[in-house]
Motif scaffolding. Sequence first.
Motif, mmCIF file in Angstrom:
data_model
loop_
_atom_site.group_PDB
_atom_site.id
_atom_site.type_symbol
_atom_site.label_atom_id
_atom_site.label_comp_id
_atom_site.label_asym_id
_atom_site.label_seq_id
_atom_site.Cartn_x
_atom_site.Cartn_y
_atom_site.Cartn_z
ATOM 1 N N ILE A 42 0.836 -1.199 0.000
ATOM 2 C CA ILE A 42 0.000 0.000 0.000
ATOM 3 C C ILE A 42 0.866 1.243 0.000
ATOM 4 C CG2 ILE A 42 -1.732 1.284 1.318
ATOM 5 C CD1 ILE A 42 -2.828 -1.433 2.233
ATOM 6 N N SER A 45 1.858 1.923 -3.473
ATOM 7 C CA SER A 45 0.724 2.469 -4.224
ATOM 8 C C SER A 45 0.583 3.966 -3.991
ATOM 9 C CB SER A 45 -0.569 1.751 -3.819
ATOM 10 O OG SER A 45 -0.594 0.424 -4.264
ATOM 11 N N ILE A 46 0.681 4.376 -2.742
ATOM 12 C CA ILE A 46 0.537 5.800 -2.435
ATOM 13 C C ILE A 46 1.738 6.574 -2.973
ATOM 14 C CG2 ILE A 46 0.279 7.513 -0.602
ATOM 15 C CD1 ILE A 46 -2.134 5.563 -1.147
ATOM 16 N N LEU A 49 1.189 7.281 -6.506
ATOM 17 C CA LEU A 49 -0.144 7.842 -6.751
ATOM 18 C C LEU A 49 -0.150 8.841 -7.902
ATOM 19 C CD1 LEU A 49 -3.119 8.342 -5.833
ATOM 20 C CD2 LEU A 49 -2.213 10.071 -4.259
ATOM 21 N N THR A 110 -3.139 10.935 1.166
ATOM 22 C CA THR A 110 -4.372 10.518 0.480
ATOM 23 C C THR A 110 -5.540 11.441 0.825
ATOM 24 O OG1 THR A 110 -4.682 8.888 2.256
ATOM 25 C CG2 THR A 110 -3.770 8.095 0.200
ATOM 26 N N THR A 133 3.226 12.441 -0.746
ATOM 27 C CA THR A 133 3.157 11.005 -1.017
ATOM 28 C C THR A 133 4.521 10.329 -0.903
ATOM 29 O OG1 THR A 133 3.422 11.312 -3.416
ATOM 30 C CG2 THR A 133 1.179 11.292 -2.558
ATOM 31 N N GLY A 170 2.486 -2.777 -5.625
ATOM 32 C CA GLY A 170 1.609 -1.653 -5.338
ATOM 33 C C GLY A 170 1.574 -0.639 -6.470
ATOM 34 N N ILE A 174 -2.122 0.268 -8.198
ATOM 35 C CA ILE A 174 -2.805 1.569 -8.257
ATOM 36 C C ILE A 174 -3.012 2.001 -9.706
ATOM 37 C CG2 ILE A 174 -0.755 3.068 -8.159
ATOM 38 C CD1 ILE A 174 -2.440 4.816 -6.178
ATOM 39 N N LEU A 194 -8.657 7.518 -4.619
ATOM 40 C CA LEU A 194 -8.316 7.783 -3.217
ATOM 41 C C LEU A 194 -9.312 7.122 -2.275
ATOM 42 C CD1 LEU A 194 -7.513 11.527 -3.836
ATOM 43 C CD2 LEU A 194 -5.846 9.710 -3.444
ATOM 44 N N TYR A 197 -8.256 3.624 -1.476
ATOM 45 C CA TYR A 197 -7.062 3.387 -0.669
ATOM 46 C C TYR A 197 -7.176 3.831 0.779
ATOM 47 C CZ TYR A 197 -4.163 1.333 -4.198
ATOM 48 O OH TYR A 197 -3.647 0.439 -5.110
ATOM 49 N N LEU A 200 -8.126 0.931 2.937
ATOM 50 C CA LEU A 200 -7.080 -0.094 2.899
ATOM 51 C C LEU A 200 -5.910 0.261 3.805
ATOM 52 C CD1 LEU A 200 -6.919 -1.016 -0.906
ATOM 53 C CD2 LEU A 200 -7.912 -2.357 0.972
ATOM 54 N N ILE A 201 -5.603 1.536 3.905
ATOM 55 C CA ILE A 201 -4.523 1.979 4.792
ATOM 56 C C ILE A 201 -4.856 1.641 6.241
ATOM 57 C CG2 ILE A 201 -3.384 4.036 5.729
ATOM 58 C CD1 ILE A 201 -3.712 5.269 2.881
#
Length: 454
Positions: A42, A45-46, A49, A110, A133, A170, A174, A194, A197, A200-201
């Motif tokens: 994750i 992924s961020i 982003l 996010t 990010t 990740g 995304i 967003l 996610y 999920l965080i």
Amino acid sequence: MSRWAGRWIERWDPEDERFWDEGGGRRVALRNLVFSVLSEHIGFSIWSLWSVMVLFMGPEYHVDPAGKFFLVAMPTLVGGVLRVPYTFAVARFGGRNWTIASALLLLVPTVTAAVLMKPGVSYTTLMAVAALTGVGGGNFASSMTNINSFYPLREKGWALGLNAGGGNLGVAAIQLIGLLVIATAGATHPRVVLAVYIPLIVVAAVLAALYMDNLTAVRNDTGAAIDAAKDPHTWIMSVLYIGTFGSFIGYSFAFGLVLQNQFGRTPLHAAYLTFIGPLLGSLIRPLGGRLADRFGGGRITLWTFLAMAAATGVVVVASEQKSLGLFLPGFIVLFALSGLGNGSTYKMIPGIFHKKAEARGLTGEDAAAYGRRLSGASMGLIGAVGALGGVGINLAFRESFLNTGSGTPAFVSFLVYYGICFAVTWAVYLRRPANSPEGAGPAAPTGATVYAEV
């Protein structure tokens, strides 16, 4: 191995095979690996982003291609810098504790992006939001340092490769979600990404709190950081890691923009293609670690750089001919090779410092402890410099498109760099000393050393 009392494990000796196989060491390490991968996944992924957000930025945002390349470079820069303190946070706060904290920190970029991402927002604001990010990039360093402490040397290549590969996925994840949103809701709804996610965080942080552990044996050791910074192998491996991970993360952030600017693809068409390279590069990373365990990280890294140079040559030809049919397979192969090299280079790090311990006359657990101490410290520095390579790639693309309207000059510079990495790998880790007979064992880690098996 108590899992209670704040979830601190007092005794941890993975090099002891009985402890590892019969004492529950493997099971505990695997459990921590699984939830480390989730949180790091994750985080990646961020971190990536904005490689997706720029696909949602149409003319109404008033950001030109050069500005977009600079925008996606900002998270890479911040994430690279944060990798150094994140490495030592594990020893300061505990692997479990820091995984929880670093996961929750992902809510800052996010939520901020969800509030501010809209037409009319200033470019300065977008840059600031993108910079936030970067916290996702720091997660990699703390996660790798933590898992490095859980696994024995004989399995580090596989474990670190799996941890990093699962995290790297990740990036592809995304981008797939971005594709789904653009294909269904259109290119004007970035907040949907967003919204996926943010919960999920929270889930990742809760699972880390429930199932991960801290190791009391991992102590904050500023001396280790100083020793690692003084060791030339830390900086040599940083050069190589720029070539592997710097390529992976830099290409991941830039792929969609290259397709739009070099080949005139729409955001939807670009989104259909951008996830493929990061996906393959992530999936193959554990294989790079496994091959390094078996054949030696130096050997796998050497041939990987040669293959990356060849693939880049194909991309240069495709770029000159503006052939998307040739460009895509060449670039995707380059992505996959960068993932393979990520696994092999990270396997080399603990191997190098273990060899140095043996050269100092240390054996058994003393050698393993020395190797863990310096390799854990060096991973933060190497990971930070490697991530900054991603900044260099995006800035190279920015200048290339700004001055020539093509990515060809940037790709030529990357090809040259891979050639340099090939030469450095051979000269430092594979070349035998002139006075070393064929079949001689590894020399001490000075001069022309033999580190083929690291």
